[in-house]
Design an enzyme around this catalytic site. Structure first.
Site, short mmCIF file in Angstrom:
data_model
loop_
_atom_site.label_atom_id
_atom_site.label_comp_id
_atom_site.label_asym_id
_atom_site.label_seq_id
_atom_site.Cartn_x
_atom_site.Cartn_y
_atom_site.Cartn_z
CG ASP A 136 41.54 31.74 19.52
OD1 ASP A 136 40.63 31.35 18.76
OD2 ASP A 136 41.66 32.93 19.86
CD GLU A 178 36.37 35.02 17.95
OE1 GLU A 178 35.34 35.67 17.72
OE2 GLU A 178 36.74 34.74 19.11
CB THR A 225 53.23 49.87 50.48
OG1 THR A 225 54.48 49.25 50.81
CG2 THR A 225 52.22 49.62 51.56
#
Ligand SMILES: C[C@H](N)C(=O)N[C@@H](Cc1c[nH]cn1)C(=O)O
Ligand SMILES: [Zn+2]
Ligand SMILES: [Zn+2]
Length: 477
Positions: free
Chosen positions: A100, A166, A330
């Site tokens: 991974d 991992e 905003t």
């Protein structure tokens, strides 16, 4: 000694383009363990690896690891285990790596497509996972293939264990290793992991220590939904404001962790240990080169190495739910989750660290007098590991480094974490060696991760040579 190595080395050179193509195929699979949506790609990557190993004649299994804790709708990716050779007269070496990778997107600032291996004119091979840890994992497969094509007998039996979680705390793997230690892994005489990095760019190292990692989330919530800051600003207490103040209270600009009691958990520095740092080939220029700046905490090598290896550090990683796109939206986010982790060292017990962290974060929140809700949780933790390098496993690796690179390796510790290292050591009772392939400038976890072609190809030679020297070492334990 190890006379067949010349033929093996020559074959590695001959096959170098093929090995780079193999890495290209692996990098092209975006096996990001932290991203739920990429879970099918992680599974695809494991299956691809299993197919490659099968084609090389290994006996391969993909073992399920069950559901992901806390995300039960997700299956953990299978662990790929394999055996190559079962000659009772040979030693058996267990190797571990992970298939991974960390998340990556071009929008993070990559100069190239992260999942398209791109090689520049200096032989730098850019791509997510190139150095962490697909290049090293493929190093073992390439070593098998080069032996076969060179007609050189493979010197040991190889047991392999490649996981797909991992980068997300090795979920599920501890239980698997403990369950298989006296079964699938029973024959292992020693363990080797290639998943860390040299200290600089020229001198190889053997690594005998890792920091642990305890990873936390702090969730702040209040309003029922995201709000217009013009309409609600000045009328509602804002979760993001609380979170920023809590995160800002954890550590100071010089990396000093502000959590009371944490420093007292750290093993005291001895005179003997102090003298070790002097002999390590590392300069502040090495640090500046890999840092890409001169913004170091310390001006000197000793404190820098200690700051990386033997003292804890606290890093703030990000905020989920916060506005992070370009522009000027905003908004008042209704719920934000801050992420931070502590790299732990001897003698910090993870449970003590958790207790101190939760108490401190709670106190900081209470001090704010906020009406919002705060929840601090541990995402995952893995313990630190320090071993003895006085073992035939390390001697063999030292000889292999000298043969391939022409220098004696430095003995180093690593600031990163590989949570299962300690599990392998305790479950099998065997020595564990870390034998890195990549260099300090590889930018693992960062944008523009790369592996130098030279480190990959010489690294394949190194892994094979290590296995030959292992086969020759007198067995002492
Ligand atoms: C050193 C190794 N290549 C690595 O990158 N390990 C990760 C392990 C980890 C811990 N929590 C999440 N991932 C690391 O040190 O960050
Ligand atoms: Zn990593
Ligand atoms: Zn790794």
């Amino acid at each position: 000694m190890a006379p067949q190595l010349d033929g093996y080395f020559k074959q590695v050179d001959t096959l170098s383009s093929h090995f780079i193509e193999r890495l290209r195929k692996a990098v092209a699979i975006p096996s990001i363990s932290a991203d739920e949506e990429r879970r099918p790609d992680v599974v695809r990557m494991g299956a691809w690896l299993a197919d490659e190993l099968t084609a090389l004649g290994a006996q391969v299994e993909q073992r399920p690891l069950g559901r992901q804790p806390g995300k039960e709708h997700l299956d953990l990716p299978p662990v790929v285990i394999a055996r190559y050779g079962s000659d009772k007269n040979k030693r058996t070496i267990l190797v571990y790596g992970h298939y991974d990778v960390q998340p990556a997107g071009k929008e993070d600032g990559w100069a190239t497509e992260p999942f398209d291996l791109t090689i520049d004119d200096k032989g730098r091979m850019y791509g997510r996972g190139s150095t962490d840890d697909k290049g090293p994992v493929l190093g073992w497969l390439n070593a098998i293939e080069a032996h076969q094509k060179a007609g050189v007998d493979f010197p040991v039996n190889l047991l392999m264990c490649f996981e797909g979680m991992e980068e997300y705390g090795s979920e599920g793997l501890d239980d698997f290793i403990n369950a298989e230690a006296k079964k699938y892994f029973a024959d292992a005489d020693a363990v080797c992991i290639s998943d860390n990095y040299w200290l600089g760019t020229e001198k190889p190292c053997l690594t005998y220590g890792l920091r642990g990692c305890s990873y936390y989330s702090v969730e702040l919530s209040g309003p029922g939904q995201d709000l217009h800051s013009g309409v609600f600003g000045g009328t509602a207490q804002e979760p993001m404001t609380d979170l920023v103040r809590i995160l800002g209270s954890l550590v100071d600009t010089d990396g000093k962790i502000q959590i009371p009691g944490l420093a007292e958990l750290v093993a005291p520095l001895t005179e003997e240990e102090k003298s070790l740092y002097d002999n390590i080939s590392f300069t502040m220029d090495n640090l500046y080169e890999s840092l890409g700046s001169q913004t170091s905490i310390y001006p000197d090598k000793e404190n820098t190495l200690m700051g990386r290896w033997r003292f804890p550090s606290l890093s703030v990683h990000g905020v989920e739910g916060a506005f992070s796109q370009p522009g000027a939206k905003t908004v008042i986010p209704a719920k934000v989750i801050g992420k931070f982790s502590i790299r732990t060292v001897p003698n910090m017990e993870p449970e003590d660290v958790d207790r101190l962290v939760f108490k401190y974060v709670d106190e900081q929140f209470k001090k704010l007098g906020s009406k919002n809700t705060m929840k601090c949780t541990l995402q995952h933790s893995g313990k630190w590991w320090v071993a003895s390098p006085k073992h035939w496993n390390f001697s063999a690796a030292g000889k292999a480094v000298e043969r391939v690179w022409g220098v004696k390796p430095d003995l180093t510790r690593e600031g990163g974490s590989i949570p299962v290292t300690l599990t392998f050591e305790q479950a099998t009772g065997k020595n564990v060696l870390l034998l890195p392939m990549g260099s300090s400038t590889d930018a693992a976890h960062s944008i523009n991760e790369k592996l130098d072609k030279r480190n990959y190809i010489e690294g394949i030679k190194l892994l094979g040579a290590y296995l030959h020297y292992v086969a020759e070492e007198p067995m002492t334990s």
